[in-house]
Design an enzyme around this catalytic site. Sequence first.
Site, PDB file in Angstrom:
ATOM      1  N   GLU A   2     -27.879  26.818  81.999  1.00 15.68           N
ATOM      2  CA  GLU A   2     -27.475  27.604  80.830  1.00 15.68           C
ATOM      3  C   GLU A   2     -27.800  26.852  79.550  1.00 15.68           C
ATOM      4  O   GLU A   2     -28.356  27.406  78.614  1.00 15.68           O
ATOM      5  CB  GLU A   2     -25.972  27.907  80.884  1.00 15.68           C
ATOM      6  CG  GLU A   2     -25.513  28.696  79.670  1.00 15.68           C
ATOM      7  CD  GLU A   2     -24.053  29.134  79.737  1.00 15.68           C
ATOM      8  OE1 GLU A   2     -23.332  28.644  80.624  1.00 15.68           O
ATOM      9  OE2 GLU A   2     -23.649  29.950  78.902  1.00 15.68           O
TER      10      GLU A   2
ATOM     11  N   GLN B  90     -21.523  36.117  84.049  1.00 22.29           N
ATOM     12  CA  GLN B  90     -20.978  34.805  84.396  1.00 22.29           C
ATOM     13  C   GLN B  90     -19.469  34.789  84.160  1.00 22.29           C
ATOM     14  O   GLN B  90     -19.031  34.923  83.011  1.00 22.29           O
ATOM     15  CB  GLN B  90     -21.645  33.741  83.510  1.00 22.29           C
ATOM     16  CG  GLN B  90     -21.144  32.343  83.722  1.00 22.29           C
ATOM     17  CD  GLN B  90     -21.608  31.420  82.609  1.00 22.29           C
ATOM     18  OE1 GLN B  90     -21.748  31.844  81.461  1.00 22.29           O
ATOM     19  NE2 GLN B  90     -21.841  30.181  82.920  1.00 22.29           N
TER      20      GLN B  90
HETATM   21  C1  FAD Z   1     -22.015  33.978  72.545  1.00 16.86           C
HETATM   22  C2  FAD Z   1     -21.066  33.583  73.632  1.00 16.86           C
HETATM   23  C3  FAD Z   1     -21.291  34.003  74.930  1.00 16.86           C
HETATM   24  C4  FAD Z   1     -20.397  33.627  75.943  1.00 16.86           C
HETATM   25  N1  FAD Z   1     -20.627  34.104  77.201  1.00 16.86           N
HETATM   26  C5  FAD Z   1     -19.793  33.741  78.201  1.00 16.86           C
HETATM   27  C6  FAD Z   1     -19.995  34.249  79.521  1.00 16.86           C
HETATM   28  O1  FAD Z   1     -20.895  35.063  79.771  1.00 16.86           O
HETATM   29  N2  FAD Z   1     -19.165  33.852  80.490  1.00 16.86           N
HETATM   30  C7  FAD Z   1     -18.142  32.971  80.268  1.00 16.86           C
HETATM   31  O2  FAD Z   1     -17.458  32.606  81.229  1.00 16.86           O
HETATM   32  N3  FAD Z   1     -17.887  32.489  79.020  1.00 16.86           N
HETATM   33  C8  FAD Z   1     -18.691  32.863  77.985  1.00 16.86           C
HETATM   34  N4  FAD Z   1     -18.454  32.403  76.706  1.00 16.86           N
HETATM   35  C9  FAD Z   1     -17.275  31.589  76.459  1.00 16.86           C
HETATM   36  C10 FAD Z   1     -17.598  30.117  76.167  1.00 16.86           C
HETATM   37  O3  FAD Z   1     -18.008  29.448  77.325  1.00 16.86           O
HETATM   38  C11 FAD Z   1     -16.339  29.496  75.562  1.00 16.86           C
HETATM   39  O4  FAD Z   1     -16.089  30.161  74.333  1.00 16.86           O
HETATM   40  C12 FAD Z   1     -16.524  28.009  75.291  1.00 16.86           C
HETATM   41  O5  FAD Z   1     -16.563  27.277  76.496  1.00 16.86           O
HETATM   42  C13 FAD Z   1     -15.384  27.450  74.407  1.00 16.86           C
HETATM   43  O6  FAD Z   1     -14.152  27.778  74.951  1.00 16.86           O
HETATM   44  P1  FAD Z   1     -12.988  28.465  74.063  1.00 16.86           P
HETATM   45  O7  FAD Z   1     -13.592  29.645  73.376  1.00 16.86           O
HETATM   46  O8  FAD Z   1     -11.834  28.686  74.961  1.00 16.86           O
HETATM   47  O9  FAD Z   1     -12.660  27.422  72.937  1.00 16.86           O
HETATM   48  P2  FAD Z   1     -11.708  26.139  73.074  1.00 16.86           P
HETATM   49  O10 FAD Z   1     -12.027  25.421  74.347  1.00 16.86           O
HETATM   50  O11 FAD Z   1     -10.314  26.553  72.857  1.00 16.86           O
HETATM   51  O12 FAD Z   1     -12.228  25.241  71.880  1.00 16.86           O
HETATM   52  C14 FAD Z   1     -11.828  25.510  70.522  1.00 16.86           C
HETATM   53  C15 FAD Z   1     -12.400  24.422  69.627  1.00 16.86           C
HETATM   54  O13 FAD Z   1     -11.885  23.137  70.013  1.00 16.86           O
HETATM   55  C16 FAD Z   1     -12.947  22.216  70.274  1.00 16.86           C
HETATM   56  N5  FAD Z   1     -12.597  21.336  71.411  1.00 16.86           N
HETATM   57  C17 FAD Z   1     -12.006  21.703  72.566  1.00 16.86           C
HETATM   58  N6  FAD Z   1     -11.867  20.635  73.382  1.00 16.86           N
HETATM   59  C18 FAD Z   1     -12.380  19.556  72.708  1.00 16.86           C
HETATM   60  C19 FAD Z   1     -12.537  18.166  73.016  1.00 16.86           C
HETATM   61  N7  FAD Z   1     -12.157  17.657  74.188  1.00 16.86           N
HETATM   62  N8  FAD Z   1     -13.117  17.370  72.087  1.00 16.86           N
HETATM   63  C20 FAD Z   1     -13.530  17.866  70.884  1.00 16.86           C
HETATM   64  N9  FAD Z   1     -13.394  19.180  70.539  1.00 16.86           N
HETATM   65  C21 FAD Z   1     -12.841  20.017  71.430  1.00 16.86           C
HETATM   66  C22 FAD Z   1     -14.138  23.089  70.641  1.00 16.86           C
HETATM   67  O14 FAD Z   1     -15.370  22.451  70.377  1.00 16.86           O
HETATM   68  C23 FAD Z   1     -13.936  24.306  69.742  1.00 16.86           C
HETATM   69  O15 FAD Z   1     -14.453  24.034  68.462  1.00 16.86           O
HETATM   70  C24 FAD Z   1     -19.289  32.788  75.675  1.00 16.86           C
HETATM   71  C25 FAD Z   1     -19.058  32.369  74.346  1.00 16.86           C
HETATM   72  C26 FAD Z   1     -19.923  32.757  73.345  1.00 16.86           C
HETATM   73  C27 FAD Z   1     -19.631  32.308  71.948  1.00 16.86           C
END
Ligand code: FAD
Length: 404
Positions: free
Chosen positions: A242, A124
């Site tokens: 998902e 994905q």
């Molecule tokens: C085990 C695992 C598998 C994954 N697999 C995939 C995959 O196959 N393909 C893919 O595309 N992605 C994948 N991901 C990525 C995942 O979708 C992202 O990590 C997730 O969407 C969070 O984005 P970020 O890591 O950029 O964190 P950020 O968006 O930077 O968030 C950081 C922190 O800020 C908080 N936060 C952000 N915005 C807000 C808001 N508006 N209100 C309150 N709190 C907020 C979040 O909750 C988090 O605690 C995977 C992640 C994990 C952990």
Amino acid sequence: MDLTYSVEHEKYREEVIDFLKGWPLSGEDARLPIEEQESLFRQHGIDAGYVYRNVPREYGGAGQAPDALKDSIVREEFFRVSAPWDLLNQGAGMLVPTLLEFGTEEQKRRFIPKALTGEERWCQGYSEPGSGSDLASLQCRALRDEEHYVLNGQKIWTSNAKQAHFMFGLFRTDPAASKHAGISYLIVDMSAEGIDVRPLREMTGGSEFNEVFFNDARVPVEFRVGAEGEGWAVSRATLIHERNLIGNPNMMRDTFEDLLDLARRTQRGGQAAIKDPYVRQRLMEIEGYVRTVETSNMLQFTATLRGEPMKAMRPMMMNKLYSTDTMQRIQRCAFDLLGGEGMLAPSPEDIVGWARNTTSTGWVEAYLFSLGPAIAGGASNIQLNIIGERGYGLPRDPRPPEKS
Ligand SMILES: Cc1cc2nc3c(=O)[nH]c(=O)nc-3n(C[C@H](O)[C@H](O)[C@H](O)COP(=O)(O)OP(=O)(O)OC[C@H]3O[C@@H](n4cnc5c(N)ncnc54)[C@H](O)[C@@H]3O)c2cc1C
């Protein structure tokens, strides 16, 4: 909530149990590599009408009439003997339902059957550096060049990209359009030129995540799912699937039983840890969460059987939040029970505790891994926002101004 099965359904359960005597495979088939054995058994399950019950026959599924109780019986019995069942992965679990809803006839016939058996694996491609929770800010471009899109940019956290044959992902096809409108949903052949997959090291020691770089990689226009610029709506469908994939009450119950077992076998203050009042209190609290998840699941189930899908919406949104949180509580408790020994894992204790339904080496790895699902597919904070705003109609959280 009605917890009894009809005579007809109990008879169906007997048939499923009988079918499952064929797993593990025997004879020549048992000598195949395990992935091939699983694909083969899954195919037997499809032919017998148990696996992918609701996917039409013409797309490689079992083509059975919808019956939520039969689905549940199949899930319970296959899980009980760890038989290969519906693949809970990006291909069968997420891409297939999305294609069934938005794909062209050709895309359905080309991609669904092999995604179901696992012969073709998928990843994905949504997240990018700087675009996770705020996914619509993604920058990876796919610009049209006659009958192709030309991809440039980067994806990150792409689970299993190294093993995947295809990616479904979101790409900006119109940089001038507004944030959500310029995005399209594309299928990418991972063997195409101009794609570089680089594994990332995780704290579990594994390398499931990857960075994926696109450098003038070409995707045929017929691999776009949905209209150009309407990828956001398509991606919402994938995300719902998902979030529903994450959180299996059967697995949670089994893991909790394993935790109780660990508490019986582990010593604390010269006696079995389970006799320690503090440990008992903690176990009871966790069991409360496990039962809440199970009950919520049953409520949704009953609502679905009664044809009340909207009523089931709020608990569905809560599925991911509560199941990932509860799994973390279970794993954290096991990690604490193991104490110093846990730090040196895997130990014999550690392996026994968790070996049943996973390939994980032990509780410690399971604990480290359990932190991830609460973030994957939308972090818990975001789930809370969605439940509050869409489920309960609370006022929207203040949003930061859009990046231009
Ligand atoms: C085990 C695992 C598998 C994954 N697999 C995939 C995959 O196959 N393909 C893919 O595309 N992605 C994948 N991901 C990525 C995942 O979708 C992202 O990590 C997730 O969407 C969070 O984005 P970020 O890591 O950029 O964190 P950020 O968006 O930077 O968030 C950081 C922190 O800020 C908080 N936060 C952000 N915005 C807000 C808001 N508006 N209100 C309150 N709190 C907020 C979040 O909750 C988090 O605690 C995977 C992640 C994990 C952990």
